[in-house]
Motif scaffolding. Structure first.
Motif, mmCIF file in Angstrom:
data_model
loop_
_atom_site.group_PDB
_atom_site.id
_atom_site.type_symbol
_atom_site.label_atom_id
_atom_site.label_comp_id
_atom_site.label_asym_id
_atom_site.label_seq_id
_atom_site.Cartn_x
_atom_site.Cartn_y
_atom_site.Cartn_z
ATOM 1 N N VAL A 284 -15.972 28.387 3.720
ATOM 2 C CA VAL A 284 -16.339 29.320 4.788
ATOM 3 C C VAL A 284 -15.331 30.475 4.742
ATOM 4 C CG1 VAL A 284 -16.701 29.627 7.253
ATOM 5 C CG2 VAL A 284 -17.223 27.413 6.191
ATOM 6 N N TRP A 285 -15.858 31.725 4.576
ATOM 7 C CA TRP A 285 -15.010 32.907 4.484
ATOM 8 C C TRP A 285 -15.027 33.636 5.830
ATOM 9 C CZ3 TRP A 285 -15.890 35.858 -0.814
ATOM 10 C CH2 TRP A 285 -15.618 34.988 -1.873
ATOM 11 N N TYR A 286 -13.802 33.941 6.338
ATOM 12 C CA TYR A 286 -13.613 34.740 7.546
ATOM 13 C C TYR A 286 -13.039 36.086 7.111
ATOM 14 C CZ TYR A 286 -13.926 30.123 9.823
ATOM 15 O OH TYR A 286 -14.317 28.889 10.247
ATOM 16 N N CYS A 287 -13.761 37.212 7.315
ATOM 17 C CA CYS A 287 -13.349 38.497 6.749
ATOM 18 C C CYS A 287 -13.172 39.556 7.854
ATOM 19 C CB CYS A 287 -14.370 38.993 5.742
ATOM 20 S SG CYS A 287 -14.713 37.801 4.411
ATOM 21 N N HIS A 288 -12.456 40.690 7.461
ATOM 22 C CA HIS A 288 -12.174 41.845 8.347
ATOM 23 C C HIS A 288 -11.294 41.451 9.550
ATOM 24 C CE1 HIS A 288 -15.166 43.815 5.907
ATOM 25 N NE2 HIS A 288 -16.194 43.117 6.453
ATOM 26 N N LEU A 289 -10.445 40.437 9.364
ATOM 27 C CA LEU A 289 -9.585 39.975 10.459
ATOM 28 C C LEU A 289 -8.484 41.021 10.767
ATOM 29 C CD1 LEU A 289 -9.077 36.250 9.367
ATOM 30 C CD2 LEU A 289 -10.734 37.162 11.039
ATOM 31 N N SER A 290 -8.150 41.051 12.024
ATOM 32 C CA SER A 290 -7.023 41.916 12.406
ATOM 33 C C SER A 290 -5.691 41.199 12.245
ATOM 34 C CB SER A 290 -7.185 42.391 13.870
ATOM 35 O OG SER A 290 -7.200 41.281 14.748
ATOM 36 N N GLY A 309 -11.187 41.777 13.767
ATOM 37 C CA GLY A 309 -10.589 43.087 13.486
ATOM 38 C C GLY A 309 -11.587 43.981 12.784
ATOM 39 N N ALA A 310 -11.093 45.063 12.181
ATOM 40 C CA ALA A 310 -11.953 46.026 11.502
ATOM 41 C C ALA A 310 -11.318 46.469 10.208
ATOM 42 C CB ALA A 310 -12.228 47.209 12.404
ATOM 43 N N PRO A 317 -15.287 46.860 14.654
ATOM 44 C CA PRO A 317 -14.700 45.519 14.689
ATOM 45 C C PRO A 317 -15.796 44.445 14.717
ATOM 46 C CG PRO A 317 -14.464 46.610 16.825
ATOM 47 C CD PRO A 317 -15.044 47.627 15.922
ATOM 48 N N HIS A 318 -15.698 43.476 13.837
ATOM 49 C CA HIS A 318 -16.652 42.342 13.786
ATOM 50 C C HIS A 318 -16.091 41.271 12.856
ATOM 51 C CE1 HIS A 318 -17.814 44.581 10.130
ATOM 52 N NE2 HIS A 318 -18.283 43.386 9.687
ATOM 53 N N LEU A 319 -16.638 40.077 12.944
ATOM 54 C CA LEU A 319 -16.278 38.984 12.034
ATOM 55 C C LEU A 319 -17.403 38.858 11.009
ATOM 56 C CD1 LEU A 319 -14.699 36.476 11.067
ATOM 57 C CD2 LEU A 319 -15.969 35.171 12.809
ATOM 58 N N HIS A 320 -17.094 39.052 9.737
ATOM 59 C CA HIS A 320 -18.051 38.818 8.658
ATOM 60 C C HIS A 320 -17.853 37.387 8.176
ATOM 61 C CE1 HIS A 320 -20.453 39.676 5.028
ATOM 62 N NE2 HIS A 320 -19.526 38.940 4.385
#
Length: 343
Positions: A284-290, A309-310, A317-320
């Protein structure tokens, strides 16, 4: 041989020398039975009734021997009146009240006209009656045979009709039994299928409920903006490979299930990214984190591992979130729902 009593023994007379003969009372007794009157050939018949009776009575009653045994005696015949010829007799009137004699004479006259004597007429009448009776018997026999045949045919037709009706009823009963059996089997199959489906649904619910305790949503207070597979030029692969949860920056990001973090750091267009590997090998990949709270080690379902984050290639800002199995991406929404999560 002595002569009979009352007759003198004398020499045979010459021609024309015969004396008179007076018949006695015994010699002229009436002869019993019927007498026929036959047609004389070559002329008219005399009254044979009177002449025949006298001669037969004289010979039969007196017991006189034949001329060969007795000497000739003189016999005188009484003068007979001239009788009418047979046609005259036949044409005469028989209504003189003679009774049975008139009937006899009338029958004789009719026989003389037709050439049939009364006995012959009686025999022919009897033969005709016999023939008539035979014809009637034959007709009656044929009628009885025809009626018997018609009755037999009617009875056979009735038996055939009854057999056909019984067969039809038997077929209908068998069909009803078969239909009822088929309906019962169909009902039983439907009930079994419904029970099976209900059991499967219950098992799935139980499984999802159990999984729900083992899985968690990746974030909260979100809005789904881009779904898996959406095409666009902003993605290097030509289509969106994950599911976007739009949320304010700093919103907590959680581990969806127990596992271990295998990678954490900067990843180009993905910005800051954390990779969580589950027990079954799913990544599971969590991307664009702040920010990243955990960069290695094991974590449990629902543990916070970062913040929304963005960073990277984003428009806000969103979680991909991406889900990969065997190196290939799958739809994150379907995968989360399969784990009993209501996204």
């Amino acid at each position: 041989m002595p002569a009979p009593e009352g007759i003198e023994n004398q020499e045979p007379p010459t021609a024309g020398a015969w004396g008179e003969w007076n018949p006695t009372e015994d010699s002229v007794r009436p002869v019993r039975g019927k007498h026929r009157v036959a047609r004389q050939r070559g002329g008219l018949a005399r009254s044979s009734t009177v002449l025949g009776v006298g001669v037969i009575a004289a010979v039969g009653a007196s017991g006189i021997a034949t001329a060969q045994d007795r000497p000739q005696v003189a016999i005188s015949l009484p003068a007979l009146p001239d009788l009418p010829s047979l046609p005259e007799v036949m044409d005469g009137d028989f209504s003189g009240g003679g009774g049975a004699a008139d009937d006899t004479r009338r029958a004789a006259a009719e026989g003389a006209k037709t050439g049939i004597i009364p006995q012959q007429a009686d025999r022919r009448a009897d033969a005709g009656e016999v023939l008539r009776n035979r014809i009637l018997q034959q007709a009656e026999s044929q009628q009885d045979a025809a009626e018997a045949k018609a009755q037999a045919q009617a009875e056979q037709a009735a038996r055939d009709a009854a057999a056909q009706e019984a067969k039809a009823k038997l077929d209908a009963a068998q069909k009803a039994v078969e239909d009822a059996k088929a309906a019962a089997e169909a009902k039983a199959a439907a009930e079994a299928k419904a029970a099976e489906e209900a059991a499967a649904a219950k098992a799935e619910q139980e499984r999802l409920a159990k999984l729900a305790g083992s899985y968690s949503l990746p974030t909260s207070a979100y809005t789904l903006t881009s779904h898996y597979g959406v095409a666009g030029s902003m993605w290097s692969s030509g289509y969106h490979t994950g599911l976007d949860f739009a949320a304010p920056t700093g919103t907590p990001v959680k581990a969806v299930a127990a596992g271990k973090i295998t990678s954490a750091g900067w990843s180009g267009a993905y910005g800051y990214r954390i990779v969580l590997e589950l027990e079954d090998g799913t990544e599971v990949w969590y991307c664009h984190l702040s920010s990243m709270s955990v960069t290695s080690g094991s974590v449990g379902a629902g543990d916070t591992i970062g913040r929304v984050g963005a960073t990277g290639n984003v428009t806000g800002p969103h979680l991909h979130l991406e889900v990969r199995k065997g190196g290939s991406t799958v739809d994150p929404l379907a995968w989360l729902e399969s784990k009993g999560l209501n996204v």
